[in-house]
Write a protein that holds these residues in place. Structure first.
Motif, short mmCIF file in Angstrom:
data_model
loop_
_atom_site.label_atom_id
_atom_site.label_comp_id
_atom_site.label_asym_id
_atom_site.label_seq_id
_atom_site.Cartn_x
_atom_site.Cartn_y
_atom_site.Cartn_z
N LEU A 1 0.82 -1.21 0.00
CA LEU A 1 0.00 0.00 0.00
C LEU A 1 0.86 1.27 0.00
O LEU A 1 0.48 2.28 -0.61
CB LEU A 1 -0.90 -0.04 1.24
N GLN A 2 2.02 1.21 0.66
CA GLN A 2 2.87 2.40 0.75
C GLN A 2 3.42 2.77 -0.63
O GLN A 2 3.41 3.94 -1.03
CB GLN A 2 4.04 2.16 1.72
N THR A 3 3.90 1.76 -1.36
CA THR A 3 4.45 2.04 -2.69
C THR A 3 3.33 2.48 -3.64
O THR A 3 3.51 3.38 -4.46
CB THR A 3 5.17 0.79 -3.23
N LEU A 4 2.18 1.83 -3.52
CA LEU A 4 1.03 2.23 -4.32
C LEU A 4 0.73 3.72 -4.11
O LEU A 4 0.48 4.47 -5.05
CB LEU A 4 -0.19 1.40 -3.91
N ASN A 5 0.81 4.13 -2.87
CA ASN A 5 0.54 5.53 -2.53
C ASN A 5 1.57 6.47 -3.15
O ASN A 5 1.25 7.60 -3.53
CB ASN A 5 0.47 5.69 -1.01
N LEU A 6 2.82 6.00 -3.29
CA LEU A 6 3.84 6.81 -3.98
C LEU A 6 3.40 7.10 -5.42
O LEU A 6 3.61 8.20 -5.94
CB LEU A 6 5.18 6.07 -4.04
N ILE A 7 2.79 6.08 -6.05
CA ILE A 7 2.32 6.28 -7.43
C ILE A 7 1.20 7.31 -7.46
O ILE A 7 1.21 8.25 -8.26
CB ILE A 7 1.85 4.94 -8.04
N TYR A 8 0.21 7.14 -6.56
CA TYR A 8 -0.89 8.11 -6.52
C TYR A 8 -0.35 9.52 -6.31
O TYR A 8 -0.79 10.48 -6.96
CB TYR A 8 -1.86 7.80 -5.37
N ASP A 9 0.59 9.66 -5.36
CA ASP A 9 1.16 10.98 -5.06
C ASP A 9 1.74 11.61 -6.31
O ASP A 9 1.49 12.79 -6.61
CB ASP A 9 2.27 10.86 -4.00
N ALA A 10 2.54 10.82 -7.05
CA ALA A 10 3.21 11.37 -8.23
C ALA A 10 2.18 11.72 -9.31
O ALA A 10 2.26 12.78 -9.94
CB ALA A 10 4.23 10.36 -8.76
N LEU A 11 1.20 10.84 -9.54
CA LEU A 11 0.20 11.10 -10.58
C LEU A 11 -0.59 12.37 -10.26
O LEU A 11 -0.86 13.19 -11.14
CB LEU A 11 -0.76 9.90 -10.71
N LEU A 12 -0.93 12.52 -8.98
CA LEU A 12 -1.71 13.70 -8.60
C LEU A 12 -0.86 14.96 -8.61
O LEU A 12 -1.32 16.02 -9.05
CB LEU A 12 -2.32 13.48 -7.21
N ALA A 13 0.37 14.84 -8.12
CA ALA A 13 1.24 16.02 -8.09
C ALA A 13 1.46 16.57 -9.50
O ALA A 13 1.59 17.77 -9.71
CB ALA A 13 2.57 15.68 -7.43
N HIS A 14 1.48 15.65 -10.48
CA HIS A 14 1.67 16.08 -11.87
C HIS A 14 0.37 16.20 -12.63
O HIS A 14 0.36 16.31 -13.85
CB HIS A 14 2.64 15.12 -12.59
N ARG A 15 -0.74 16.16 -11.88
CA ARG A 15 -2.06 16.36 -12.48
C ARG A 15 -2.34 15.45 -13.66
O ARG A 15 -2.83 15.89 -14.71
CB ARG A 15 -2.23 17.80 -12.92
N CYS A 16 -1.97 14.20 -13.54
CA CYS A 16 -2.33 13.25 -14.59
C CYS A 16 -3.85 13.14 -14.63
O CYS A 16 -4.51 13.15 -13.59
CB CYS A 16 -1.68 11.90 -14.33
N GLU A 17 -4.39 13.02 -15.83
CA GLU A 17 -5.84 13.08 -16.02
C GLU A 17 -6.39 11.72 -16.43
O GLU A 17 -5.65 10.78 -16.62
CB GLU A 17 -6.15 14.12 -17.11
N ARG A 18 -7.71 11.69 -16.60
CA ARG A 18 -8.36 10.43 -17.00
C ARG A 18 -7.87 9.93 -18.35
O ARG A 18 -7.96 8.75 -18.65
CB ARG A 18 -9.87 10.61 -17.06
N GLY A 19 -7.35 10.83 -19.18
CA GLY A 19 -6.86 10.44 -20.49
C GLY A 19 -5.37 10.15 -20.51
O GLY A 19 -4.82 9.77 -21.54
N THR A 20 -4.70 10.36 -19.37
CA THR A 20 -3.27 10.07 -19.29
C THR A 20 -3.08 8.56 -19.14
O THR A 20 -3.62 7.95 -18.23
CB THR A 20 -2.64 10.78 -18.07
N SER A 21 -2.30 7.95 -20.05
CA SER A 21 -2.09 6.51 -19.96
C SER A 21 -0.94 6.20 -19.00
O SER A 21 -0.02 7.00 -18.84
CB SER A 21 -1.73 5.95 -21.34
N ILE A 22 -1.00 5.04 -18.40
CA ILE A 22 0.05 4.61 -17.50
C ILE A 22 0.71 3.36 -18.07
O ILE A 22 0.03 2.40 -18.43
CB ILE A 22 -0.51 4.33 -16.09
#
Lengths: 366, 366
Positions: free
Chosen positions: B82-103
């Motif tokens: 869960l901690q590493t997963l949260n690192l991903i969320y943090d980065a995606l949100l900090a860079h304002r990745c959107e619903r159309g941004t692919s991962i």
């Protein structure tokens, strides 16, 4: 008891589910029974709701030999996060809940959203039931399969679309709901009138006093018509690729208000009310509706005892917070506006100076 | 380049996707381009793989004006949480990745599972691509849509079924894969032969030395046939309500080994190899296969340089750890056993003394 069916496939099947609305139906476990793969459930609630209804639900299920595990979370929007979600996982795993163990959400929107997301992700998905106990959850969040949690950088940023097997709306649970929360629920009821149901909007204008006064008949009718509206929207667009976005009238502003003030300071419905009035003001400036319409909307929210003036967070802060919205596309904020009374529309072409002017003129004093 | 199509609906559509297998195809961004809703992607990798392939992928995409955000995670199964997963969320949100941004997941099974779960849950779901760089991920975990994270009480306990838009298997990435990890991947290749493809099993028995020696032609053929097998199983049973469970041959024991030894001590493929031999021994005791079959299986794993003896965790500890398995139903552990060579079966009727005897006789010295 009234039953509305949400049909997510063109033919009835596993992905369709009932919304039952009635008095004292929490004690009718037959509404769950046929949809339980295993006579074992986990019931997730919070410290406020559990003392009121947990035992009633558990003993009703127990009479049919359904074993239940209670999981009690802290109360409040500020707990709708990864840490609380992990408490649910911990409890489900410690008690060895299996893929056939159903999870029941007993509470308001926060409990429903957290529980639904836990059900969507525990063992990659287990059966899930909603027993909403707040008006807001009964008319909105428990129907349609949106589940999720907040992140420090934005509301509902993490989640899943995951449909319940049934929604059981027991209107008796509203007896213990504080007035402030009741009014917050009415904000979402009004929304359905504004975005797609002009006849319901007129009905609400006539019956708003009775609704606020908790008249039983008016309450059931308001819940039923809200659920019918929600079900129709979700049936047409389960995953918000189109029309479902209209349900977010007032929510882009509303989420900014909730986030900017600190989660839990404004109730979601309160933020949506003030946010909808901002959206109405913006709609007027976009030459969609007129000032008489805006006044009519403001009046209805005022009669419902909801805040009509959004807090002054500063224009730049609003724009920053709204930029975090899930509906942002190519950096552009997409607004749900009112084309006319009873019809909403998504617009990505709001000029930034028009937005700034609306925020400057229509939010509270700094 | 070879392409296999995974068809998840009876008609080709959004839910079907290609698996491309070839040499140096990481540098062919056209394999992504038509499936990107926005010319913006986040590439998630780890500290071992990123220095090797991140810039190659980013510059290939950049030549087509695709902007990419690199997100680099710590390496290792112990970080699949869960901690590493949260690192991903943090980065995606900090860079304002959107619903159309692919991962894009660039790495092995841990990166793929974490990234897939992040993609399934960020903004309730964004487009997702798999670029597996380990043999295990190429032949197994990147195909089929299982995503998730571990919990201290069990492996992959939290997750979602979420399909990628494409899987790009570049065999060049295997050049940098340590031998131990290559062998771990071979464990899952052998699995397909054992559970459903006797011809492939015989082919593997002939070609195992070449596979271990990284013969390019043998390698591509082994990957291709594994992916075809995986695709067929997933097409028939996307959400593991039936036949898909057979893919877990050796995994109930294997997960207990991984968990009991501490995540990361045994590689997943190593635990699956030793676990499959335990499952074969149990199958023999259940009078399904004979001792010659068990020897044949042990031989194949031995030639692949994989561990053939499971660690002695103690019978009680094995049973406790296996009781945490996602396949447990009504408290009963469901075992995937071999009915014959090339055909697996799920059995819930293994007597506990037979299980205990197998564990006592076939695990290593304490």
């Amino acid at each position: 008891m009234q039953t509305i069916t949400v049909m997510l496939d063109s033919v009835p099947g596993e992905r369709s589910y009932p919304i039952h609305i009635g008095e004292d139906i929490l004690c009718q476990p037959e509404l769950f029974l046929e949809r339980l793969p295993q006579k074992r459930v986990a019931i997730i609630s919070n410290t406020v709701v559990a003392p009121l209804y947990m035992e009633r639900l558990r003993s009703a299920l127990g009479r049919h030999n359904v074993v239940s595990l209670p999981i009690i979370l802290p109360d409040g929007e500020e707990h709708k996060n990864l840490q609380t979600l992990n408490l649910i996982y911990d409890a489900l795993l410690a008690h060895r809940c299996e893929r056939g163990t159903s999870i029941i959400a007993l509470g308001g929107g926060v409990v429903g959203d957290l529980t639904g997301f836990a059900a969507a992700t525990y063992l990659r998905g287990v059966p899930f039931f909603q027993v909403p106990t707040t008006l807001l959850a009964q008319v909105d969040s428990s129907v349609g399969g949106k589940t999720g949690i907040n992140h420090p950088l934005g509301k509902n940023m993490i989640g899943a679309f995951y449909q319940p097997r049934a929604v059981i709306v027991d209107t008796v649970t509203l007896d213990t709901l504080p007035d402030r929360e009741l009014r917050a629920g009415i904000a979402e009821i009004i929304k359905y009138g504004l975005i797609r149901d002009p006849a319901f909007l007129e009905w609400l204008e006539k019956n708003i006093a009775g609704l606020v006064a908790r008249d039983a008949e008016i309450m059931v009718e308001a819940i039923r018509r809200s659920c019918v509206n929600k079900a129709e929207v979700v049936e047409a667009d389960e995953r918000e690729s189109g029309g479902r976005a209209l349900l977010n009238l007032g929510h882009t502003f509303g989420h900014a208000i909730e986030n900017g003030m600190g989660y839990g300071v404004w109730l979601h419905g309160e933020a949506v009310a003030a946010g909808t009035i901002l959206a109405a003001e913006l709609s007027q400036r976009m030459h969609l509706i007129n000032s008489i319409d805006v006044e009519r909307i403001r009046n209805l929210y005022a009669q419902a005892g909801l805040p009509c003036v959004a807090p002054n967070l500063g224009t730049a802060e609003y724009v920053r917070l709204m930029g975090l919205d899930k509906k942002v596309e190519g950096g552009k904020i997409r607004f749900v506006l009112l084309e006319r009374m009873g019809k909403a529309v998504v617009r990505s072409d709001v000029p930034s100076n028009m937005l700034a002017a609306t925020l400057a003129e229509c939010t509270g004093n700094a």
